[in-house]
Structure formats: structure tokens, C-alpha cells
Write a protein that holds these residues in place. Sequence first.
Motif, PDB file in Angstrom:
ATOM      1  N   LEU A 200      68.261 121.577  83.460  1.00 62.91           N
ATOM      2  CA  LEU A 200      68.943 122.293  82.105  1.00 62.91           C
ATOM      3  C   LEU A 200      70.138 121.413  81.540  1.00 62.91           C
ATOM      4  CD1 LEU A 200      68.571 125.917  82.898  1.00 62.91           C
ATOM      5  CD2 LEU A 200      67.245 124.578  81.550  1.00 62.91           C
ATOM      6  N   PRO A 201      70.001 120.966  80.477  1.00 57.90           N
ATOM      7  CA  PRO A 201      71.517 119.865  80.132  1.00 57.90           C
ATOM      8  C   PRO A 201      72.507 120.635  80.259  1.00 57.90           C
ATOM      9  CG  PRO A 201      69.599 119.707  78.573  1.00 57.90           C
ATOM     10  CD  PRO A 201      69.277 120.960  79.426  1.00 57.90           C
ATOM     11  N   GLN A 202      72.616 121.862  79.951  1.00 55.30           N
ATOM     12  CA  GLN A 202      73.952 122.902  80.011  1.00 55.30           C
ATOM     13  C   GLN A 202      74.328 122.771  81.429  1.00 55.30           C
ATOM     14  OE1 GLN A 202      73.881 127.083  79.178  1.00 55.30           O
ATOM     15  NE2 GLN A 202      75.990 127.261  79.018  1.00 55.30           N
ATOM     16  N   LEU A 203      73.722 122.860  82.601  1.00 58.53           N
ATOM     17  CA  LEU A 203      74.181 122.773  83.938  1.00 58.53           C
ATOM     18  C   LEU A 203      74.769 121.478  84.260  1.00 58.53           C
ATOM     19  CD1 LEU A 203      71.744 125.353  85.805  1.00 58.53           C
ATOM     20  CD2 LEU A 203      73.987 125.812  84.593  1.00 58.53           C
ATOM     21  N   ARG A 204      73.932 120.395  83.876  1.00 60.95           N
ATOM     22  CA  ARG A 204      74.451 119.221  84.224  1.00 60.95           C
ATOM     23  C   ARG A 204      75.678 118.958  83.457  1.00 60.95           C
ATOM     24  NH1 ARG A 204      68.894 117.779  82.858  1.00 60.95           N
ATOM     25  NH2 ARG A 204      69.299 116.922  80.959  1.00 60.95           N
ATOM     26  N   ARG A 205      75.906 119.167  82.272  1.00 57.54           N
ATOM     27  CA  ARG A 205      77.219 118.847  81.775  1.00 57.54           C
ATOM     28  C   ARG A 205      78.371 119.659  82.364  1.00 57.54           C
ATOM     29  NH1 ARG A 205      75.544 119.624  76.995  1.00 57.54           N
ATOM     30  NH2 ARG A 205      75.836 121.779  76.521  1.00 57.54           N
ATOM     31  N   LEU A 206      78.034 120.961  82.836  1.00 51.67           N
ATOM     32  CA  LEU A 206      78.886 121.804  83.505  1.00 51.67           C
ATOM     33  C   LEU A 206      79.269 121.078  84.706  1.00 51.67           C
ATOM     34  CD1 LEU A 206      77.815 125.431  83.268  1.00 51.67           C
ATOM     35  CD2 LEU A 206      79.987 124.492  82.369  1.00 51.67           C
ATOM     36  N   GLY A 207      78.528 120.579  85.400  1.00 50.91           N
ATOM     37  CA  GLY A 207      78.665 119.606  86.668  1.00 50.91           C
ATOM     38  C   GLY A 207      79.597 118.573  86.542  1.00 50.91           C
ATOM     39  N   MET A 208      79.053 117.856  85.458  1.00 51.63           N
ATOM     40  CA  MET A 208      80.055 116.889  85.074  1.00 51.63           C
ATOM     41  C   MET A 208      81.649 117.023  84.749  1.00 51.63           C
ATOM     42  SD  MET A 208      77.400 114.626  82.744  1.00 51.63           S
ATOM     43  CE  MET A 208      75.820 114.353  83.278  1.00 51.63           C
ATOM     44  N   LYS A 226      84.350 109.672  86.211  1.00 45.06           N
ATOM     45  CA  LYS A 226      83.977 109.683  84.667  1.00 45.06           C
ATOM     46  C   LYS A 226      82.658 109.622  84.294  1.00 45.06           C
ATOM     47  CE  LYS A 226      86.167 110.086  80.524  1.00 45.06           C
ATOM     48  NZ  LYS A 226      86.749 111.408  80.213  1.00 45.06           N
ATOM     49  N   PHE A 227      82.235 110.575  83.781  1.00 43.65           N
ATOM     50  CA  PHE A 227      80.825 110.664  83.222  1.00 43.65           C
ATOM     51  C   PHE A 227      80.533 110.552  81.516  1.00 43.65           C
ATOM     52  CE2 PHE A 227      80.803 113.252  87.133  1.00 43.65           C
ATOM     53  CZ  PHE A 227      79.741 112.830  87.926  1.00 43.65           C
ATOM     54  N   GLU A 228      79.476 110.023  81.345  1.00 45.80           N
ATOM     55  CA  GLU A 228      79.306 109.970  79.790  1.00 45.80           C
ATOM     56  C   GLU A 228      78.231 111.118  79.581  1.00 45.80           C
ATOM     57  OE1 GLU A 228      77.192 106.369  78.757  1.00 45.80           O
ATOM     58  OE2 GLU A 228      78.929 105.099  79.511  1.00 45.80           O
ATOM     59  N   TYR A 229      78.902 112.084  78.641  1.00 48.21           N
ATOM     60  CA  TYR A 229      78.218 113.105  78.020  1.00 48.21           C
ATOM     61  C   TYR A 229      78.721 113.397  76.591  1.00 48.21           C
ATOM     62  CZ  TYR A 229      82.390 115.220  80.145  1.00 48.21           C
ATOM     63  OH  TYR A 229      83.511 115.704  80.362  1.00 48.21           O
ATOM     64  N   GLU A 230      77.883 113.999  75.761  1.00 51.68           N
ATOM     65  CA  GLU A 230      78.439 114.588  74.530  1.00 51.68           C
ATOM     66  C   GLU A 230      79.184 115.821  74.612  1.00 51.68           C
ATOM     67  OE1 GLU A 230      76.111 115.429  70.072  1.00 51.68           O
ATOM     68  OE2 GLU A 230      75.198 114.653  71.749  1.00 51.68           O
ATOM     69  N   GLU A 231      80.386 115.596  73.817  1.00 52.36           N
ATOM     70  CA  GLU A 231      81.317 116.606  74.083  1.00 52.36           C
ATOM     71  C   GLU A 231      80.969 117.890  72.875  1.00 52.36           C
ATOM     72  OE1 GLU A 231      85.525 116.506  74.062  1.00 52.36           O
ATOM     73  OE2 GLU A 231      85.585 114.915  75.953  1.00 52.36           O
ATOM     74  N   ASP A 232      81.211 119.082  73.339  1.00 49.60           N
ATOM     75  CA  ASP A 232      80.967 120.093  72.362  1.00 49.60           C
ATOM     76  C   ASP A 232      82.163 121.167  72.610  1.00 49.60           C
ATOM     77  OD1 ASP A 232      80.348 121.246  74.791  1.00 49.60           O
ATOM     78  OD2 ASP A 232      78.322 121.869  74.408  1.00 49.60           O
ATOM     79  N   ASP A 233      81.946 122.239  71.878  1.00 49.50           N
ATOM     80  CA  ASP A 233      83.112 123.345  71.909  1.00 49.50           C
ATOM     81  C   ASP A 233      83.150 123.830  73.305  1.00 49.50           C
ATOM     82  OD1 ASP A 233      83.315 122.987  69.427  1.00 49.50           O
ATOM     83  OD2 ASP A 233      82.251 124.746  68.620  1.00 49.50           O
ATOM     84  N   GLU A 234      82.364 124.036  73.965  1.00 51.86           N
ATOM     85  CA  GLU A 234      82.259 124.440  75.504  1.00 51.86           C
ATOM     86  C   GLU A 234      83.022 123.688  76.330  1.00 51.86           C
ATOM     87  OE1 GLU A 234      78.878 124.714  78.635  1.00 51.86           O
ATOM     88  OE2 GLU A 234      78.555 126.534  77.123  1.00 51.86           O
ATOM     89  N   THR A 235      82.412 122.256  76.277  1.00 56.34           N
ATOM     90  CA  THR A 235      83.179 121.375  77.516  1.00 56.34           C
ATOM     91  C   THR A 235      84.601 121.179  76.822  1.00 56.34           C
ATOM     92  OG1 THR A 235      82.575 119.568  75.560  1.00 56.34           O
ATOM     93  CG2 THR A 235      81.243 119.979  77.574  1.00 56.34           C
ATOM     94  N   ARG A 236      85.055 121.129  75.529  1.00 55.61           N
ATOM     95  CA  ARG A 236      86.590 121.247  74.976  1.00 55.61           C
ATOM     96  C   ARG A 236      87.133 122.248  75.648  1.00 55.61           C
ATOM     97  NH1 ARG A 236      84.411 118.064  70.888  1.00 55.61           N
ATOM     98  NH2 ARG A 236      83.660 120.172  69.626  1.00 55.61           N
ATOM     99  N   GLU A 237      86.660 123.271  75.513  1.00 52.58           N
ATOM    100  CA  GLU A 237      87.220 124.678  75.965  1.00 52.58           C
ATOM    101  C   GLU A 237      87.385 124.572  77.733  1.00 52.58           C
ATOM    102  OE1 GLU A 237      86.370 129.675  76.529  1.00 52.58           O
ATOM    103  OE2 GLU A 237      84.895 128.120  75.988  1.00 52.58           O
ATOM    104  N   LEU A 238      86.441 124.180  78.420  1.00 52.91           N
ATOM    105  CA  LEU A 238      86.608 123.892  79.634  1.00 52.91           C
ATOM    106  C   LEU A 238      87.935 122.896  80.088  1.00 52.91           C
ATOM    107  CD1 LEU A 238      82.939 123.671  80.811  1.00 52.91           C
ATOM    108  CD2 LEU A 238      84.423 125.583  81.453  1.00 52.91           C
TER     109      LEU A 238
END
Length: 634
Positions: A200-208, A226-238
Motif C-alpha cells: 500500500l503506497p500510504q503505508l510506504r509513505r508513512l514509513g518514509m 532522505k526519501f523521495e516521495y510525493e508530498e500531500d496534506d497528510e505528510t505535511r501534517e505529519l
Amino acid sequence: VCFIPGGLDCSISFVSHVLGKVCVHGRQKEILGVLVPHLTDLTKSDCIWQRICWRLVECVPDRWMEAVVLGFVQGAPGADVLSRLLGNLVVKNKKAQFVVTQKMLLLQYGHTTAVLQNLLGYLSLDSLRRTLLLRVLQELLETWSSSSAVKHSPAEQQLYISKAILICLSHLKEPEIESCRQELLTSMMEGVKCHLDSSLPQLRRLGMVVAESISLKINTEGPVLKFEYEEDDETRELKSLLVQTPPFCVVPSLPDDNSSEKAGAALPLVPESNEKPHTAAPVMPDEELDAELDSDDDLTPYDMSEDKELKIKAPVYIRDCIEVLTGSRSEDVDKWEATVKALEDLVRKNPAATREVSVELAKILLHLEEKTCIEGFVELRQRAQVAVLTTDPIPVAKYLTSQFYSLNYSLRQRMDILDVLVLAAQELSCPKFHGKTKHSGVQKPCIQLLPGSDSSKDWKRIVDERIKSKTRRFDMGQSHVELASRPNEFNSVAGHFFFPLIQHFDRPLTTFDLLGEDHLVLGRLVHTLAILMYLAVNTVAVTAMGKALLEFVWALRFHTDSYVRQGLLSCISSLLLSVPTERILADMTEELLETQSWLGDVMEKDPDGDCRRLALQNLLLMENLKKKLEAVPS
């Protein structure tokens, strides 16, 4: 508020019992919505009232303590207020400690971010409670880095735990980080591996995001992860949770804003006097530079207005394309690019010549690597593969399906094989996309194979298409231009696409184990089989395909990866939509009854929301089949 004159002692245990009784009966908001603001005001500057408030909460019986503590945590406007109201309750009362450090963080995940900040901020505001904060962080990291927890807990709980970890990290001080640096590093390495292994992309992004935050905390001076991923509202909040916001920071910002505006209004008046010295200083270097460049003004430029770009002519024969694509000379790079771009059209225009070398060409395209930075290379190669497969389906499908389970292929190549099979099957089963319409210009129907797709939308589209195809309509005049009818070319080749893929999934290879660590490819395989099953509607082999697919689903129904389970449920949907009702009821009655029981368990117990939704939709489809059976006259 009642006052007792004369300094007499009193007990408030009765009030504590009333408070607990009211809260446990679901009236937390009503009573604490009034009580918490009053106590907040009274405890601001009066230590006596602080002690009264602490005593009020401490005297609540253990059986009601959870409801009272939860109400205070949710109702307090901030961690500092919560600290004044509860004091060291979590240190003195084991039930309160369990609720705060275990139940609200590890067993529940429906609380808001503000509640989490209140809770963990409360633990950080006293030296006696900070030991609990460190223990909570350790337990959260153990859960976050557990592969079993990542596989079996819903994505919402993973997000909740990630937020709690980042808030804990924001409260840690340098000595505390130094004391647990090694534990943080170990948990980070184990946790990021578990999350990156997820489909699941969401879980991979959470781990990063969490791994980056831990690395930032433990490596303050050295290089950070440092990882490469697309930032969204969820990652910015985290990421914002890692920065601790001081309490009451909003109130003093008002005069600062006004003063900054006044300062900003006054700023343009100051540089006016300083502008001339700054602009006058570089005048001399510019003039000297111009003087040096004057000597080049005598050179006459070449007239290139009539020049034309040399165009490399692409090959016009299939065998010439094979020779160019397999060549190793570096001077043929331009010709190689032209060949890749022209290959699809050339294959479609010369079907007879393509059939002579179809398997060889499919092999070349499967192993073709990008020599130059050509735009859209992956899409061009894929479209050429689809063209070869649709031109000569049986031998090329046999080759591709056999290579899927062969040695010495990367996971990317295996998933490319699945994508090509799906796209070719769609084209063969939908004649309207063949013929006069150009393949490069028309948007082909595409079923999303990646695990970020919205299953409910795909489901609605599938059902709408099937309803539309089954509905009779009276002619109301010429509303659309009818396309020329053609036979379904997928009818005679469906088995060659489907059965070789389903045969060897349980045989591990040296570099490929579908039932082991390569569950991402297994998920793609399952979704591919579901699509092939759906596209095989009205074909001769559809009943045999349905029975084989049902056995395949039954063998993998308890798989731990949610993406695989979503694919299995999609397979059931495709089977129910594609296999004729009378054949389902005649040949698969017993299997369907077992499947129905399994779907009921999935709908009630599966931690993944998409799996529960798909199970419910399948049960509704089965209910429709039952109604059809009852409607048939005996």
C-alpha cells in the motif's frame, strides 16, 4: 461552587462518585463541558483549587476512571491545562496510567490529533511523568516496527501511531535522545523495512516520513535519512507534528503582526538613500566588460534560417527493426530512437510479417533497455508489445506467460508482462478500439493495477457497464453512429492468457517467491487474473476459468497482505459477473456456499476498509443470484 466556612475539613469522594457515574453513562460532554472551563479558571493561580481538582479525580473509582480521564483529555484546551487539572494522576493510579499510556495510544485510534497532543504533552510536563513518556515512545516504536502489526492493522491505526511517535519525538530533550539513540536507530531500521515491504503506497509513505523524522532527531549534526516521495496534506501534517508549538503562541502574535506591518510600511523609505551607492559601485566593471566584448562585434554570424533538422528515416520492415534494436553500435542511436517510435505502427500495418517473427520480437521488447533519454520510452515499448501480442496472440501469450515464472527476470519485468497481457486482452475483447481509430490517439480503457486505486469506483463502473449491456432500449431515432460489428477475438485465446498464469503460483524459484516476500507481484497477478476473468465474458472457456479461479482464491483467502486480499475479492466479483448464472448454480454451488461464509467473515472482521466493502458488494451479487434462482418457475 460552595465554600465551607471556618476552615473545616471535608471529603469530596461523593462528588467524585457522582462525576464518575455520570461520565460512564455517556454524559461526559454535558458535565465536563461545564466543569472543565470552571476548574481551568479556578486553578490558574490558586494552588488550593489545584489540590481539590486532583483529589476530585483521584477519588473516582477504578471502574469509572477511564470515562473521566478520557473526558478530561478531550475537553482540556491544552496540555498545560490538563496538567493542572490531573496533576500526577497517571503516576498514582494504575487504572489511569493504563488508560493514558496503553488504551488511548495502542488499543484505540479514533482520537483527533489535538487529543494526542494533549495527552503526550501532559506526560512531558513533569519529571515524574517523563519516564512514562519515554516508555510510551518505546512501545509505540515496537508496534510501528512490527511486521505483524503493519500487515494486520488498518491504515488508519498506522497513521494514528505514526502521529503519536512524531509528537513524542517533538517533546524529547537532548539528554533523553542521547540515552536512547541506539534503540531509536534499531527501531527505525526495522520499521522502515516493514513499511517499505507493504503493497500500500500510504503505508510506504508513512514509513518514509517517520524514518526521516527519527533520523533528523538522532543525527543532529551528521547526514540524515532522505526519501523521495510525493508530498500531500497528510505528510505535511505529519512533519508539522515534529515541531513543538509553544502554548498560547497565538495571543502575542497580534501586536507582532501590526508592528511588522508598520515596519514593512516604513521599509521603502530607508533604501532610497542607499540605492545610489549600491547601483554606482558596479558601473566600472560593466563598462570594462563591455569594452572587452567589443572586439567580437566584427564577427558576422552564419545565416541558419534555411537550415533544417536532419530526420533519421525509420526502418520500413520488421526484420530491419529487429536488427536495429539488437545492434550494439553507438552511432545508430538516432536510428534506434526512430525505430522505437515507429515500431507499433509498423507491426499493426504488417501483420503477416509480424507473425513470422512475433516471438523473437516479443523477446527483444521484453528485454529492451533505454539507450537514450527518449520521452515516453516505457509507454512506447509497452504499446509495441501489445501490438505484437494482439497481432499473433497464441504463440506470444505462451511465451510471455512462460517467462513470467522463469528465472533471471526482475520484478519489474514480471509486472510488465502482466500489464501487457491485460492491455492486449482489453484490445482483443473490445473490437471498437481496433481498426480505423488510431491507437496512439485514443484513450484505451484502463483498469488500474496499482494498489492506490479506488475499488469502489472500479466496481461501480463494472456494474454500470454490465447493466447497460443487458438493458434493452427501443430505438428513438439516430442517437449515435453504430460501429462496425466484429467477432470477439479474445474468445478463442482467453485460455492461453489465463491458465498458464494460474498454474505455477505456488512453486518458489531461486529469485522469485510469490507466496513469500514477493507479495507485491502476487497482488498484481491476482488483479490481472480478475481482469482477464471479467474480459472473458461470453467466451467458451469462461466456466472452466471460473472454476479454476475459485480454487485459486480459496487457496489464498487468508493472505496477510491487504492488496492481495482486495485482488482475491475482485476475482470473486469478476466470476459472478462473467460466468453465466445457470453454470454457476450447476457447477459451483457448494464452493459458492463456502465462499459466501468466508465473505461474511471478511465483511465483519477484515481490518482493511476496501476489503470489507468488496466483500459486501460480492454478497449483494450473490443475493441477486439467489433471487434469480427463486424467480425461475419450477
